[in-house]
Design a protein around this motif. Structure first.
Motif, PDB file in Angstrom:
ATOM      1  N   UNK A   1       8.752   6.558   1.156  1.00 16.66           N
ATOM      2  CA  UNK A   1       9.723   5.685   0.945  1.00 16.66           C
ATOM      3  C   UNK A   1       9.085   4.741   2.421  1.00 16.66           C
ATOM      4  N   UNK A   2       9.355   3.064   1.899  1.00 12.43           N
ATOM      5  CA  UNK A   2       9.470   2.299   3.168  1.00 12.43           C
ATOM      6  C   UNK A   2      11.174   2.125   2.897  1.00 12.43           C
ATOM      7  N   UNK A   3      11.681   1.967   4.014  1.00  9.06           N
ATOM      8  CA  UNK A   3      13.272   2.555   4.274  1.00  9.06           C
ATOM      9  C   UNK A   3      14.121   1.109   5.082  1.00  9.06           C
ATOM     10  N   UNK A   4      12.562   0.197   5.532  1.00  6.81           N
ATOM     11  CA  UNK A   4      13.210  -0.860   6.248  1.00  6.81           C
ATOM     12  C   UNK A   4      11.920  -1.898   7.097  1.00  6.81           C
ATOM     13  N   UNK A   5      12.134  -2.645   7.233  1.00  6.25           N
ATOM     14  CA  UNK A   5      11.132  -3.651   7.770  1.00  6.25           C
ATOM     15  C   UNK A   5      11.785  -3.985   8.952  1.00  6.25           C
TER      16      UNK A   5
ATOM     17  N   UNK B   1       0.963  -1.024  -0.070  1.00  3.80           N
ATOM     18  CA  UNK B   1      -0.704   0.014  -0.307  1.00  3.80           C
ATOM     19  C   UNK B   1       0.668   1.429   0.050  1.00  3.80           C
ATOM     20  N   UNK B   2       1.870   1.195   0.699  1.00  3.23           N
ATOM     21  CA  UNK B   2       2.301   2.544   0.860  1.00  3.23           C
ATOM     22  C   UNK B   2       3.459   2.820  -0.312  1.00  3.23           C
ATOM     23  N   UNK B   3       3.756   1.722  -1.038  1.00  5.80           N
ATOM     24  CA  UNK B   3       4.959   1.987  -2.117  1.00  5.80           C
ATOM     25  C   UNK B   3       4.361   2.756  -3.201  1.00  5.80           C
ATOM     26  N   UNK B   4       2.320   2.789  -3.235  1.00  2.29           N
ATOM     27  CA  UNK B   4       1.642   2.774  -4.245  1.00  2.29           C
ATOM     28  C   UNK B   4       2.005   4.774  -3.780  1.00  2.29           C
TER      29      UNK B   4
END
Length: 68
Positions: free
Chosen positions: A27-31, A19-22
């Motif tokens: 920018x998802x920088x980590x998990x 979802x957030x990458x759309x």
């Protein structure tokens, strides 16, 4: 905006990341999969936003947020 996802459930992280990458401004920088890992990554990556589950291994999400 730099975002960190912290949840021990892989499917939850995958759904949120998808979802957030759309979103152009995110920018998802980590998990991370637990509170300790999330705390370390948040401090190292200097994220703007953290989406963290409350019930996770090692250190719960509430304690991890208080430590940040």
């Amino acid at each position: 905006m730099k975002l960190l996802l912290v949840d021990d459930q892989q499917m939850e992280r995958l759904g949120l990341k998808s979802y957030f990458e759309l979103q152009a401004a995110v920018e998802v920088v980590g998990e991370a999969t637990n509170g300790d890992e999330g705390l370390s990554m948040a401090l190292a990556l200097r994220t703007d936003v953290i989406v963290m589950a409350i019930v996770i291994p090692e250190m719960n999400g509430l304690d991890a947020n208080l430590a940040i």
